[in-house]
Enzyme design. Structure first.
Site, PDB file in Angstrom:
ATOM      1  N   MET A  14       4.830   4.175  50.520  1.00  5.76           N
ATOM      2  CA  MET A  14       5.167   3.581  51.815  1.00  5.76           C
ATOM      3  C   MET A  14       4.715   4.525  52.926  1.00  5.76           C
ATOM      4  O   MET A  14       5.219   4.475  54.046  1.00  5.76           O
ATOM      5  CB  MET A  14       6.669   3.303  51.903  1.00  5.76           C
ATOM      6  N   HIS A  21       3.648  13.005  46.836  1.00 12.65           N
ATOM      7  CA  HIS A  21       2.639  11.951  46.704  1.00 12.65           C
ATOM      8  C   HIS A  21       1.305  12.541  46.231  1.00 12.65           C
ATOM      9  O   HIS A  21       0.613  11.950  45.407  1.00 12.65           O
ATOM     10  CB  HIS A  21       2.410  11.249  48.047  1.00 12.65           C
ATOM     11  N   GLN A  45      12.439  -4.618  50.593  1.00 11.07           N
ATOM     12  CA  GLN A  45      13.258  -3.687  49.801  1.00 11.07           C
ATOM     13  C   GLN A  45      14.263  -2.920  50.661  1.00 11.07           C
ATOM     14  O   GLN A  45      15.043  -2.121  50.138  1.00 11.07           O
ATOM     15  CB  GLN A  45      12.379  -2.723  49.005  1.00 11.07           C
ATOM     16  N   LYS A 133      11.573  10.988  41.107  1.00 15.33           N
ATOM     17  CA  LYS A 133      12.708  11.118  42.039  1.00 15.33           C
ATOM     18  C   LYS A 133      13.457   9.795  42.163  1.00 15.33           C
ATOM     19  O   LYS A 133      14.667   9.770  42.252  1.00 15.33           O
ATOM     20  CB  LYS A 133      12.264  11.608  43.412  1.00 15.33           C
ATOM     21  N   GLN A 137      14.078   3.343  40.023  1.00  7.77           N
ATOM     22  CA  GLN A 137      12.940   2.513  40.428  1.00  7.77           C
ATOM     23  C   GLN A 137      11.911   2.430  39.301  1.00  7.77           C
ATOM     24  O   GLN A 137      11.373   1.358  39.010  1.00  7.77           O
ATOM     25  CB  GLN A 137      12.304   3.107  41.698  1.00  7.77           C
ATOM     26  N   ARG A 171      12.040  10.919  53.709  1.00  7.86           N
ATOM     27  CA  ARG A 171      13.216  10.866  54.590  1.00  7.86           C
ATOM     28  C   ARG A 171      13.671  12.247  55.057  1.00  7.86           C
ATOM     29  O   ARG A 171      14.496  12.334  55.969  1.00  7.86           O
ATOM     30  CB  ARG A 171      14.379  10.185  53.868  1.00  7.86           C
TER      31      ARG A 171
HETATM   32  O1  PAF Z   1       8.706   4.433  46.134  1.00  5.65           O
HETATM   33  C1  PAF Z   1       8.197   3.826  47.097  1.00  5.65           C
HETATM   34  O2  PAF Z   1       7.577   4.424  47.993  1.00  5.65           O
HETATM   35  C2  PAF Z   1       8.317   2.316  47.179  1.00  5.65           C
HETATM   36  O3  PAF Z   1       9.546   1.889  46.699  1.00  5.65           O
HETATM   37  C3  PAF Z   1       7.157   1.567  46.485  1.00  5.65           C
HETATM   38  C4  PAF Z   1       7.137   1.835  44.999  1.00  5.65           C
HETATM   39  C5  PAF Z   1       5.835   2.002  47.098  1.00  5.65           C
HETATM   40  C6  PAF Z   1       7.321   0.064  46.690  1.00  5.65           C
HETATM   41  O4  PAF Z   1       7.335  -0.278  48.037  1.00  5.65           O
END
Ligand code: PAF
Length: 263
Positions: A14, A21, A45, A133, A137, A171
């Site tokens: 995102m 990342h 989400q 993390k 998810q 965040r």
């Molecule tokens: O982990 C994230 O940044 C988001 O939840 C994802 C997997 C890109 C989905 O929007």
């Protein structure tokens, strides 16, 4: 790209990219011929509209990081491209959907799996990389992939931490200097549980960790649990093979999550 028999990796994000990342892109580069990184702040989400509104979007910084990381393709669709018309989405992600984050952010994983399925449809990757993390998810995305029987391998990559232990997160930029200090209790509590996992009963570890967090100013604990890594149900039987400690707390105004695999 498929015609050239190249292996395609997708790193969905995102934006507001950080070293965590970059580590996903590094892993992707090792395992695929073409690395695609998507940047899309997915509205479905977010369970709190204020959270969506204030989600950081430092585009220039992100592009620079992607270039430096050696990402081959950036996919940055608009909201109307991903959601051209109103749409209902509900799939069976299993009972773990409603635990932990699912309890505090109702519907969150429906939104996550909805967008990840759309990203997979658009990019057609062979393999996709996600950070550990967001432990739950990764589990939910694996369940979505199994639900649709998608031919995509899901790779979970280790958490990247600051030198003092704070798990990297987009965040973290919202943390004030005091919050930043107080937030360290989360990784410290996890470290404590991991270090003592073999010698102290789970119930005692939990009590100590929760107490540490409760005694830290500005930190409001949502949950601290030692759970079965597949079901996310509390796990007290240490002979189980996949046990993880997970924590979520509000630090100042910022909600943080973190976890550690214990065995
Ligand atoms: O982990 C994230 O940044 C988001 O939840 C994802 C997997 C890109 C989905 O929007």
């Amino acid at each position: 790209m498929k015609l050239a028999q190249q292996k395609i990796a997708l790193v969905p994000t995102m934006g507001a990219l950080h070293k965590g990342h970059v580590s996903l892109i590094d892993m992707a580069k090792q395992q695929a011929d073409v690395v695609v990184c998507s940047i899309f702040v997915n509205p479905t989400q977010f369970t709190d509209p204020k959270d969506l509104e204030k989600y950081p979007r430092p585009l220039e910084h992100d592009m620079k990081m992607l270039l430096e990381a050696g990402c081959d393709v950036v996919f940055m669709p608009s909201v109307t491209e991903m959601y051209p018309r109103p749409e209902t989405w509900h799939i069976d992600l299993g009972p773990a959907e409603f635990l932990l984050e699912g309890e505090f952010r109702r519907g969150h994983y429906q939104g996550v799996t909805q967008i990840v399925k759309k990203l997979f449809d658009a990019v057609n990757p062979d393999v996709a990389f996600f950070g550990q993390k967001d432990f739950q998810q990764v589990l939910m995305i694996k369940n979505m992939v199994a639900f649709f029987q998608l031919p995509v391998q899901i790779v979970s990559c280790p958490i990247i931490r600051e030198d003092d232990g704070l798990a990297m997160s987009s965040r973290n930029i919202h943390l004030s200097p005091d919050d930043r200090k107080n937030a360290l209790v989360l990784s410290r509590a996890l470290d404590y549980v991991k270090a003592n996992f073999d010698s102290i009963p789970v119930a005692e570890l939990l009590a100590y960790a929760q107490d540490m967090i409760d005694h830290t100013p500005g930190v409001a604990l949502d949950y601290f649990t030692v759970a079965n890594g597949e079901t996310l149900e509390p796990e007290y039987d240490k002979s189980h093979q996949n046990i993880v400690a997970l924590v979520a707390a509000k630090v100042g105004e910022t909600r943080l999550i973190d976890n550690m695999i214990l065995n």
